[in-house]
Write a protein that holds these residues in place. Structure first.
Motif, PDB file in Angstrom:
ATOM      1  N   CYS A  22     -31.179 -26.832  34.434  1.00  0.00           N
ATOM      2  CA  CYS A  22     -30.302 -25.746  34.886  1.00  0.00           C
ATOM      3  C   CYS A  22     -30.685 -25.355  36.307  1.00  0.00           C
ATOM      4  CB  CYS A  22     -30.410 -24.525  33.963  1.00  0.00           C
ATOM      5  SG  CYS A  22     -29.662 -24.760  32.344  1.00  0.00           S
ATOM      6  N   GLY A  23     -29.829 -24.558  36.902  1.00  0.00           N
ATOM      7  CA  GLY A  23     -30.129 -24.018  38.220  1.00  0.00           C
ATOM      8  C   GLY A  23     -30.169 -25.082  39.289  1.00  0.00           C
ATOM      9  N   THR A  24     -31.182 -25.012  40.114  1.00  0.00           N
ATOM     10  CA  THR A  24     -31.263 -25.902  41.266  1.00  0.00           C
ATOM     11  C   THR A  24     -31.475 -27.354  40.868  1.00  0.00           C
ATOM     12  OG1 THR A  24     -32.391 -26.211  43.387  1.00  0.00           O
ATOM     13  CG2 THR A  24     -33.745 -25.597  41.513  1.00  0.00           C
ATOM     14  N   ASN A  25     -31.906 -27.643  39.633  1.00  0.00           N
ATOM     15  CA  ASN A  25     -32.113 -29.017  39.184  1.00  0.00           C
ATOM     16  C   ASN A  25     -30.893 -29.600  38.478  1.00  0.00           C
ATOM     17  OD1 ASN A  25     -34.793 -28.985  40.106  1.00  0.00           O
ATOM     18  ND2 ASN A  25     -35.537 -28.108  38.168  1.00  0.00           N
ATOM     19  N   SER A  60     -27.989 -21.504  31.135  1.00  0.00           N
ATOM     20  CA  SER A  60     -29.267 -21.025  30.602  1.00  0.00           C
ATOM     21  C   SER A  60     -29.116 -20.001  29.477  1.00  0.00           C
ATOM     22  CB  SER A  60     -30.112 -20.416  31.729  1.00  0.00           C
ATOM     23  OG  SER A  60     -29.423 -19.342  32.336  1.00  0.00           O
ATOM     24  N   VAL A  61     -28.095 -19.152  29.520  1.00  0.00           N
ATOM     25  CA  VAL A  61     -27.984 -18.083  28.523  1.00  0.00           C
ATOM     26  C   VAL A  61     -26.730 -18.203  27.665  1.00  0.00           C
ATOM     27  CG1 VAL A  61     -29.359 -16.469  29.875  1.00  0.00           C
ATOM     28  CG2 VAL A  61     -26.879 -16.516  30.179  1.00  0.00           C
ATOM     29  N   GLY A  62     -25.932 -19.249  27.833  1.00  0.00           N
ATOM     30  CA  GLY A  62     -24.820 -19.494  26.928  1.00  0.00           C
ATOM     31  C   GLY A  62     -23.477 -19.007  27.443  1.00  0.00           C
ATOM     32  N   LEU A  63     -22.425 -19.601  26.868  1.00  0.00           N
ATOM     33  CA  LEU A  63     -21.059 -19.292  27.272  1.00  0.00           C
ATOM     34  C   LEU A  63     -20.667 -17.868  26.889  1.00  0.00           C
ATOM     35  CD1 LEU A  63     -18.477 -20.515  28.532  1.00  0.00           C
ATOM     36  CD2 LEU A  63     -17.830 -21.271  26.242  1.00  0.00           C
ATOM     37  N   ALA A  85     -34.831 -22.048  32.629  1.00  0.00           N
ATOM     38  CA  ALA A  85     -34.904 -22.945  31.471  1.00  0.00           C
ATOM     39  C   ALA A  85     -33.725 -22.694  30.542  1.00  0.00           C
ATOM     40  CB  ALA A  85     -36.218 -22.719  30.715  1.00  0.00           C
ATOM     41  N   PRO A  86     -33.126 -23.749  29.962  1.00  0.00           N
ATOM     42  CA  PRO A  86     -32.020 -23.549  29.017  1.00  0.00           C
ATOM     43  C   PRO A  86     -32.483 -22.818  27.758  1.00  0.00           C
ATOM     44  CG  PRO A  86     -32.147 -25.847  29.771  1.00  0.00           C
ATOM     45  CD  PRO A  86     -33.412 -25.170  30.209  1.00  0.00           C
ATOM     46  N   ARG A  87     -31.555 -22.001  27.216  1.00  0.00           N
ATOM     47  CA  ARG A  87     -31.751 -21.293  25.950  1.00  0.00           C
ATOM     48  C   ARG A  87     -32.951 -20.339  25.986  1.00  0.00           C
ATOM     49  NH1 ARG A  87     -31.170 -26.543  24.830  1.00  0.00           N
ATOM     50  NH2 ARG A  87     -33.360 -26.787  24.172  1.00  0.00           N
ATOM     51  N   VAL A  88     -33.222 -19.770  27.164  1.00  0.00           N
ATOM     52  CA  VAL A  88     -34.292 -18.779  27.312  1.00  0.00           C
ATOM     53  C   VAL A  88     -33.651 -17.505  27.863  1.00  0.00           C
ATOM     54  CG1 VAL A  88     -36.439 -18.190  28.463  1.00  0.00           C
ATOM     55  CG2 VAL A  88     -36.050 -20.537  27.682  1.00  0.00           C
ATOM     56  N   LEU A  89     -33.808 -16.396  27.125  1.00  0.00           N
ATOM     57  CA  LEU A  89     -33.109 -15.166  27.481  1.00  0.00           C
ATOM     58  C   LEU A  89     -33.968 -14.169  28.242  1.00  0.00           C
ATOM     59  CD1 LEU A  89     -31.175 -14.499  24.138  1.00  0.00           C
ATOM     60  CD2 LEU A  89     -30.371 -15.691  26.190  1.00  0.00           C
TER      61      LEU A  89
END
Length: 605
Positions: A259-262, A368-371, A424-428
């Protein structure tokens, strides 16, 4: 004894005496002034003050109606497009609802129509605005947006794609006429507020330069405070309807790794099924009907509450310069160094809005936090931009460079921060960082939009060229949006690098323009030809050269729109001119003179 007449004789005293019931004298000997003269308690100055106060309130009503109409129109468009793309993305929805109709192909062609068609807008926008008028162009543009909404009742290739092409054709004319309209309202408010000064001046004398700037700052702040709320309004269908059908982030982001810059492209690895249950067709029709009603309300606001931007005679004069000249003048304005220096900022203005809606909201937020949190991120961006539009009023006390450069500096810091951040994906736990970034990006967007529109209204005060200037501004924005559409598959680092480079070039170019103006470099503007009214009888030939600037016309003996409006950037000092003087104005001989064998008045000289 003679009986009295049934009706009193005109001019004679009636049976009630020389005064009627209201106490007004009657009879043949009453002075005429007492019958037709002014009302004895009439106060001309007070009535004039009330008249212009009503005019000023009418201008405020126009600004609020145009702002609300633009907000509702853009909010409905964004909300419908967002909901439509999410539904059509879901694999199950496509197979159950539409089978093998090829919905992804239809969506791709629809996006091409919306993003590619505005590239040709520079060819027809000035002609449409001059032909229909500013207000009616706004109404027509809002109507085309409503047409796009209505075609979603029956989603087929022959409904969605043509309406998307029509929408793409209306984007630049609508927002160019909106910008022109707000600027004209500021000028009219100045006229109605300083009517006594205007009465003391000659009709040909123009107001002092920059006199309408304070009102323009206020009106642009009002307009963009409303306009940025459209992003929040667009999220209402998702918050109250679509979020009830979405999977949570553990399902939609299961295969997302970076996610993000990567990240690469838009949501690489996102799950092909995002809907837990399919919404009923009846519920979709209800939502689309509400959106259609709001679009129709926007049309009524523009039609019923927005007054004309120009007087009828001014509209006629604007059209009478010739359609060929109207077509050419946007291109001829390229010679003005101010516009050339502002083009990078126009491009960045388109980049940053698309990055907020796609790069920041999707590449950092949804990834990262979902749709299910997309709507709330865009609401945070919208509210931050709407509230911060009032910061444009800092131009009333600070130099005009401060708001624009401050917004650019804020975006520069945020872009550098995003360049180094990969959530990071799926990290709130970092959700609050996303909301802060969205709000701050909205603050920078507000300063950018209000600063650019106000700057254009101050630099170009002539009502004859304002529609050309705003057409150029919004056309470059459309070119930037088209570029973002083409580069949607690029890595996030490349997108951020392009955004950062454009921002630096735009800021340096703008400051260079301000430095040239402080040094006294006079911009070169194309001369607006005189109106050529079609009249019967005698016709006069004027040796107008639309490529000639106003200063050249003044040195050659012709009047200009004002000192400093048209001098060339590289112009040499005026000196004695050699060669024959141009011939004076002459007229064609009328048919009677031709029949007599004469050539008109010139023959007698």
């Amino acid at each position: 004894m003679a009986e009295p007449p049934l009706y009193p004789v005109a001019g004679a005293a009636g049976p009630q005496g020389d005064e009627d019931r209201l106490g007004v004298a009657d009879g043949a000997g009453v002075p005429l002034d007492e019958l037709v003269g002014a009302y004895p308690n009439y106060n001309e100055e007070e009535e004039e003050r009330r008249y212009y106060r009503r005019k000023r309130l009418g201008v405020l009503k126009n600004v609020l109606a145009a702002s609300a109409g633009g907000t509702l129109t853009y909010g409905v468009y964004l909300g419908l497009l967002q909901m439509q793309l999410i539904l059509h993305y879901d694999e199950t929805y496509r197979e159950v609802k539409y089978g093998n109709m090829g919905l992804p192909d239809i969506d791709s062609k629809m996006l091409i129509g919306i993003n590619v068609t505005p590239i040709a807008a520079l060819l027809y926008t000035p002609v449409l605005i001059r032909f229909f008028g500013t207000k009616w162009m706004m109404f027509l543009g809002v109507g085309i947006y409503a047409l796009f909404v209505s075609t979603n009742y029956w989603e087929r290739y022959y409904t969605l794609v043509p309406s998307a092409v029509a929408l793409g054709m209306a984007i630049v004319p609508l927002w160019a006429s909106m910008g022109n309209y707000i600027t004209r309202m500021a000028q009219k408010y100045y006229e109605y507020s300083h009517y006594k000064e205007r009465d003391e001046q000659s009709p040909q004398q123009r107001p002092p330069r920059g006199s309408h700037a304070p009102y323009l700052l206020v009106f642009q702040a009002i307009f963009y405070s409303f306009f940025h709320l459209s992003f929040a309004c667009a999220q209402l269908p998702m918050i109250y309807f679509l979020n009830n059908y979405l999977y949570d982030l553990n399902h939609t982001l299961f295969h997302v790794k970076q996610c993000g810059t990567n990240s690469q492209g838009i949501l690489s690895g996102f799950n092909k099924t995002v809907l837990r249950t399919l919404p009923r067709s009846r519920n979709l029709i209800v939502v689309e009907s509400v959106l259609m009603a709001v679009a129709f309300l926007a049309m009524l606001l523009v039609l019923g509450f927005c007054g004309a931007a120009y007087r009828p005679t001014e509209e006629i004069d604007l059209r009478s310069v010739g359609w060929g000249n109207i077509f050419q003048l946007p291109f001829k304005h390229v010679r003005d160094f101010r516009l050339r220096h502002l083009v990078p900022f126009f491009i960045y203005s388109g980049f940053e809005v698309l990055f907020a809606c796609t790069g920041l909201a999707l590449g950092y937020g949804v990834c990262s936090v979902g749709l299910e949190r997309l709507a709330y991120l865009l609401v945070a961006y919208s509210l931050g931009a709407s509230a911060s539009s009032a910061l444009g009023l800092l131009g009333l006390w600070l130099p005009r460079q401060v708001p624009l450069v401050s917004g650019a500096g804020l975006h520069l810091v945020l872009t550098l921060g995003l360049f180094l951040w990969a959530p990071a994906p799926r990290v709130l736990k970092h959700t609050w960082i996303l909301y802060v970034a969205a709000v701050l990006w909205g603050v920078g967007s507000a300063l950018n939009k209000t600063g650019l529109s106000t700057l254009l209204g101050i630099l170009y005060e002539d009502k004859e060229r304002q529609d050309f200037i705003f057409t150029i501004y919004h056309w470059w924005q459309a070119v930037a949006i088209f570029t973002v559409y083409l580069g949607s598959s690029l890595p996030m680092k490349a997108k951020l690098a392009i955004l950062l480079l454009t921002l630096v070039v735009a800021t340096v170019s703008y400051l260079s323009m301000e430095q040239k103006l402080r040094r006294g470099v006079v911009p070169r503007q194309p001369r607006i030809p005189r109106p050529q009214h079609k009249v019967r009888g005698y016709r006069y030939l004027e040796e107008d050269n639309s490529d000639e600037s106003d200063a050249e016309g003044e040195r050659g003996g012709g009047g200009g729109s004002g000192p400093g409006d048209g001098a060339e950037e590289e112009a040499q000092p005026a000196g004695p001119r050699s060669g024959p003087e141009p011939a004076g104005f002459c007229r064609r001989p009328c048919p009677y003179e031709q029949a007599q064998g004469g050539d008109g008045p010139e023959e007698q000289q």
